[in-house]
Design an enzyme around this catalytic site. Structure first.
Site, PDB file in Angstrom:
ATOM      1  N   GLU A 127      -5.417  -2.437  40.000  1.00 28.72           N
ATOM      2  CA  GLU A 127      -6.379  -2.630  38.898  1.00 28.72           C
ATOM      3  C   GLU A 127      -7.810  -2.863  39.359  1.00 28.72           C
ATOM      4  OE1 GLU A 127      -4.669  -5.763  36.509  1.00 28.72           O
ATOM      5  OE2 GLU A 127      -3.028  -4.489  35.819  1.00 28.72           O
ATOM      6  N   ASN A 168      -2.517   1.337  42.229  1.00 27.81           N
ATOM      7  CA  ASN A 168      -1.810   1.147  40.955  1.00 27.81           C
ATOM      8  C   ASN A 168      -2.795   0.660  39.893  1.00 27.81           C
ATOM      9  OD1 ASN A 168       0.875   0.922  39.622  1.00 27.81           O
ATOM     10  ND2 ASN A 168       0.447  -1.279  39.556  1.00 27.81           N
ATOM     11  N   HIS A 205       1.431   1.284  30.513  1.00 25.48           N
ATOM     12  CA  HIS A 205       1.665   0.359  29.399  1.00 25.48           C
ATOM     13  C   HIS A 205       1.053   1.010  28.157  1.00 25.48           C
ATOM     14  CE1 HIS A 205       3.034  -2.881  31.986  1.00 25.48           C
ATOM     15  NE2 HIS A 205       1.974  -2.735  32.751  1.00 25.48           N
ATOM     16  N   GLU A 234       5.157   0.766  35.650  1.00 24.05           N
ATOM     17  CA  GLU A 234       5.337  -0.403  34.770  1.00 24.05           C
ATOM     18  C   GLU A 234       5.517   0.037  33.326  1.00 24.05           C
ATOM     19  OE1 GLU A 234       2.225  -3.330  35.407  1.00 24.05           O
ATOM     20  OE2 GLU A 234       2.218  -2.978  37.568  1.00 24.05           O
ATOM     21  N   ASP A 236       6.146   0.593  29.682  1.00 19.88           N
ATOM     22  CA  ASP A 236       6.647   0.019  28.436  1.00 19.88           C
ATOM     23  C   ASP A 236       5.866   0.647  27.292  1.00 19.88           C
ATOM     24  OD1 ASP A 236       4.283  -1.550  28.664  1.00 19.88           O
ATOM     25  OD2 ASP A 236       5.408  -3.356  29.216  1.00 19.88           O
TER      26      ASP A 236
HETATM   27  C1  XIL Z   1       2.569  -9.419  34.424  1.00 18.04           C
HETATM   28  C2  XIL Z   1       3.919 -10.109  34.373  1.00 18.04           C
HETATM   29  O1  XIL Z   1       4.822  -9.271  33.683  1.00 18.04           O
HETATM   30  C3  XIL Z   1       3.802 -11.446  33.674  1.00 18.04           C
HETATM   31  O2  XIL Z   1       5.005 -12.173  33.794  1.00 18.04           O
HETATM   32  C4  XIL Z   1       2.651 -12.264  34.288  1.00 18.04           C
HETATM   33  O3  XIL Z   1       2.470 -13.438  33.529  1.00 18.04           O
HETATM   34  C5  XIL Z   1       1.370 -11.475  34.311  1.00 18.04           C
HETATM   35  O4  XIL Z   1       1.592 -10.256  34.997  1.00 18.04           O
HETATM   36  N1  XIL Z   1      -0.092  -5.165  35.308  1.00 18.04           N
HETATM   37  C6  XIL Z   1       0.509  -5.536  36.485  1.00 18.04           C
HETATM   38  C7  XIL Z   1       1.609  -6.535  36.454  1.00 18.04           C
HETATM   39  O5  XIL Z   1       0.221  -4.964  37.540  1.00 18.04           O
HETATM   40  O6  XIL Z   1       1.648  -7.332  37.621  1.00 18.04           O
HETATM   41  C8  XIL Z   1       1.524  -7.416  35.243  1.00 18.04           C
HETATM   42  O7  XIL Z   1       2.684  -8.250  35.211  1.00 18.04           O
HETATM   43  C9  XIL Z   1       1.408  -6.585  33.980  1.00 18.04           C
HETATM   44  C10 XIL Z   1       0.160  -5.746  34.009  1.00 18.04           C
END
Ligand code: XIL
Length: 299
Positions: A127, A168, A205, A234, A236
């Site tokens: 990020e 990422n 996401h 990741e 969702d």
């Molecule tokens: C999130 C986790 O799912 C949570 O449990 C935590 O509180 C915050 O981080 N991008 C990422 C992940 O790269 O590490 C994040 O995970 C979600 C967004």
């Protein structure tokens, strides 16, 4: 095939999930996770605050718990994440300049050294791009100098030559967005100059503000054409649309260098977005949702 992992393996891909160490005592959770998935990402346990709570004092108890569960259940592991503006321990938040730069390097060496030879791919940098404009996000790491990302990748390559090294990020799924183009240009530049990078992680996401778009396949193809793997890291989808899940999987399967897909949690009740978002493939009772069947049918 009758599981996500076995279905993905038919085309040489993996299907993974985030695993939370705090849920490994929940047998409903571990039964699904063990059965369905072939790749594991620690949801929080390998992050900077978890692995180096005090400067120079590394702690791998929780990370190892997730790692050992994965390996004992026949899964590979993605490492997440080494250099990030978020979830930094307090001591790192208060550093700047050359001290922070050195702390980043030491952190990468410490964590990758512990897991040397055991990790499929590391999210070396997470990020680093701003949400709009196509440039870097302001952060303490960015303020150490624009070369911090390539320093992180060069350090990572030396620390564990066997691990794939990924950049990422979220909101780099839509090909028309400036953030996507910013990351694309960075990867192109790294490949041109020989900075070691092997993969781009599309967090994916998806929600109302950053919805799935059919140009996702173009994004995957374009990164792959630079000579890196693409991993959906990741996934969702708020609301859990079966059609959207099927589209995402179909887009990955259309690109040979799309190496695999990980969802960010097992059941809706495990999601970082809260169960109400219903963004995953299993409901809170562990039942397969329509999105599960849609994914399995496309794989
Ligand atoms: C999130 C986790 O799912 C949570 O449990 C935590 O509180 C915050 O981080 N991008 C990422 C992940 O790269 O590490 C994040 O995970 C979600 C967004």
């Amino acid at each position: 095939a009758s599981t996500l992992g076995a279905a993905a393996a038919q085309s040489g891909r993996y299907f993974g999930t985030a695993i939370s160490s705090g849920r490994l005592g929940d047998s409903a959770y571990t039964t699904i996770a063990s059965r369905e998935f072939t790749m594991v990402t620690a949801e929080n346990e390998m992050k900077i605050d978890a692995t180096e709570p005090n400067r120079g004092q590394f702690s791998f108890t929780s990370g190892d718990r997730v790692y050992n569960w994965a390996v004992q259940n026949g899964k590979r592991v993605r490492g997440h994440t080494l250099a990030w503006h978020s979830q930094q321990p307090g001591w790192m938040q208060s550093l700047s300049g050359s001290a922070l730069r050195q702390a980043m390097i030491d952190h990468i060496n410490g964590v990758m050294g512990h897991y040397k030879g055991k990790i499929y791919a590391w999210d070396v940098v997470n990020e680093a791009y701003a949400d709009s404009g196509g440039g870097r996000r302001d952060s303490n790491l960015q303020r150490t100098g624009n070369d911090w990302i390539e320093v992180a990748f060069r350090t990572a390559r030396a620390a564990d030559p066997a691990a794939k090294l990924c950049y990422n990020d979220y909101n780099i799924d839509n090909w028309t967005w400036a953030k996507t183009q910013g990351v694309y240009n960075m990867v192109r530049d790294f490949k041109a100059r020989g900075v070691p990078i092997d993969c781009v992680g599309l967090q994916s996401h998806f929600n109302g503000n950053s919805p799935y778009n059919s140009n996702y396949r173009t994004t995957i193809q374009s990164f792959a054409a630079l000579g890196v793997d693409v991993q959906i890291t990741e996934l969702d989808i708020q609301g859990g649309s079966a059609t959207t899940y099927a589209n995402v999987v179909g887009d990955c399967l259309a690109v040979p260098r799309c190496a695999g897909i990980s969802v960010w949690g097992v059941r809706d009740s495990d999601s970082w977005l809260g169960a109400g978002a219903a963004p995953l493939l299993f409901d809170g009772n562990g039942n397969k949702k329509p999105a599960y069947t849609a994914v399995l049918n496309v794989l």
